[in-house]
Design an enzyme around this catalytic site. Structure first.
Site, PDB file in Angstrom:
ATOM      1  N   GLY A  83     -92.989  61.515  -1.974  1.00 58.09           N
ATOM      2  CA  GLY A  83     -93.688  61.925  -3.118  1.00 58.09           C
ATOM      3  C   GLY A  83     -93.872  63.291  -3.324  1.00 58.09           C
ATOM      4  O   GLY A  83     -94.275  63.944  -4.547  1.00 58.09           O
ATOM      5  N   CYS A 125     -71.030  56.370 -24.956  1.00 55.28           N
ATOM      6  CA  CYS A 125     -70.957  55.862 -26.429  1.00 55.28           C
ATOM      7  C   CYS A 125     -72.424  55.294 -26.466  1.00 55.28           C
ATOM      8  O   CYS A 125     -72.869  54.063 -26.685  1.00 55.28           O
ATOM      9  CB  CYS A 125     -70.106  54.560 -26.452  1.00 55.28           C
ATOM     10  SG  CYS A 125     -69.791  54.253 -28.372  1.00 55.28           S
TER      11      CYS A 125
END
Length: 442
Positions: free
Chosen positions: A248, A361
């Site tokens: 992290g 798209c």
């Protein structure tokens, strides 16, 4: 302009990485192209190892391969003395084919299949990080079938959630991962683990969040895990030999991100372990951590070619590149932020604000919103920084777009680590069933 690692602007105004001109990389390998600064990856690995070595504690630094799993990266991890985390048979297979020592592989995941567990058992990996009771019993049974006794850590949720600057000491009960510390599930898991004849409990694992820019969360987690360790030792006579505090650790993506030096994270963790365990006269455990993003994130750059543009007066200007959410889905998924430059005109003055659109798209296929650039022309090269983690790893063939090549650069040399997919690769697994193999419509 913030340049990471070996990146620099040469006398021609071109972006260089690893001593290689990115315009030459585009000519040689095409775009989109993932570029990995090998020297920076190795520097990060050594910073972790050297910082832990200075603490005097036993340790393992395990590269979290989910961030970027290719054989070349596994080879670098092995050469730098790291261990390796995997979370699937694909990541395990990649590591084994790269020659990574199985004894330094740790297998994570909340739903390991029997086939995956058997594959890992046959490879004699070093440790399983057990996530739930189903896995605990299944792993014991499969290990028994093979006459093996295997090392495990139990993943616990310690009640500390950390996201950048926010630490919540009572959070994270609602997680798909691990045994909860607060409701007694973790304690029950310890009891069940030590009762399984084919499992060797080494200790526990915890993970508190991602992109963390402070040390308080790690210190808090270490204190909670230490308290649990004391309880288990006093009540069950079980001593944890290993404490894994996960990963992290943050990196700088954009201005305003303020990651700490690796040594500062490591010192906070090791100091917290020493303080909490020594105070209880508890043998100091071996410390494991799992950096992924912080090992490779800012070592990656994606190079694109600028194509079309669209100017909507009073609204915004779009420039489109030859990649997009297929090679970097993170902006669409998480609204992730990035910085970028025109790699072939990096010294030119900034003239306009644009939104960088991908070619998929999808209206949401936008890589960077409101980026300041020189006036971008068709054929210019756009370099997007800090794409080393979770970009190639999450890349897809949406719209049947081919995934880019990956090159490692160092000391003026560029080497292909992953070939660019071909159109034949795209249809490589397609099969037309016999009943459909006719041109006639009936």
């Amino acid at each position: 302009m913030y340049l990471h690692g070996t990146s620099t602007i040469n006398g021609q105004g071109h972006l260089e990485i690893g001593g290689v001109d990115t315009t030459e990389l585009a000519k040689q390998f095409g775009t989109p192209l993932y570029i990995v600064d090998e020297a920076l990856v190795r520097q990060r690995a050594r910073e972790y190892v050297e910082s832990f070595r200075a603490s005097g504690l036993k340790f393992q630094v395990a590269y979290a391969s989910k961030a970027f799993s290719v054989m070349a990266m596994c080879s670098i991890a092995e050469q730098e003395g790291l261990s390796l985390d995997v979370v699937s048979d694909g990541e395990l297979y990649t590591a084994l084919k790269a020659g990574f020592p199985a004894a330094r592989i740790h297998f994570h995941g909340n739903n390991k299949t029997p086939d995956e567990i058997n594959m890992a058992l046959d490879a004699n990996i070093g440790c399983f990080v057990v996530d739930n009771f189903n896995e605990l019993y299944l792993l014991n049974a499969l290990a028994a079938d093979k006459g093996k006794r295997v090392n495990i850590l139990l993943r616990i949720t310690p009640g500390v959630e950390a996201h950048t600057h926010d630490y919540i000491s009572t959070g994270q009960t609602d997680s798909k991962f691990g045994f909860d510390l607060g409701n007694g599930t973790a304690y029950k898991a310890i009891q069940e683990a030590i009762a399984q004849p084919n499992l060797e409990l080494l200790g526990v694992h915890s993970h508190i969040g991602s992109q963390i820019f402070e040390v308080e969360g790690f210190s808090m987690a270490a204190a909670k895990v230490a308290g649990f360790a004391m309880q288990v030792k006093n009540e069950l006579d079980v001593t944890f030999r290993v404490i894994n505090l996960g990963g992290g650790f943050g990196i700088r993506y954009v201005e305003g991100d303020t990651p700490l030096p690796i040594a500062q994270y490591v010192k906070a963790i090791t100091d917290a372990i020493k303080t909490n365990f020594s105070a209880a006269n508890y043998p100091l455990p071996e410390i494991w951590v799992e950096p992924g993003r912080s090992m490779v994130g800012d070592a990656g750059t994606t190079l694109y070619t600028v194509g079309t543009s669209k100017d909507i007066p009073g609204v915004r200007k779009y420039i489109a590149v030859d990649g997009g959410m297929t090679d970097n889905p993170r902006p669409a998924l998480y609204e992730s932020k990035y910085e970028a430059v025109l790699a072939n005109r990096a010294s030119d003055p900034l003239e306009e604000t644009v939104t960088v659109a991908g070619k998929c798209c999808e209206s949401g296929d936008k890589l960077i919103i409101d980026l300041e650039l020189p006036k971008a022309n068709n054929g210019d090269l756009l370099a997007v920084f800090c794409t080393g983690a979770y970009n190639y790893a999450m890349a897809s063939n949406y719209n049947r777009i081919r995934r880019p090549a990956v090159v490692f650069v160092k000391d003026g040399a560029a080497d292909v680590a992953v070939k660019r997919e071909s159109l034949d690769d795209i249809i490589g697994n397609d099969v037309i069933p016999a009943r459909l193999q006719t041109s006639a419509v009936k």
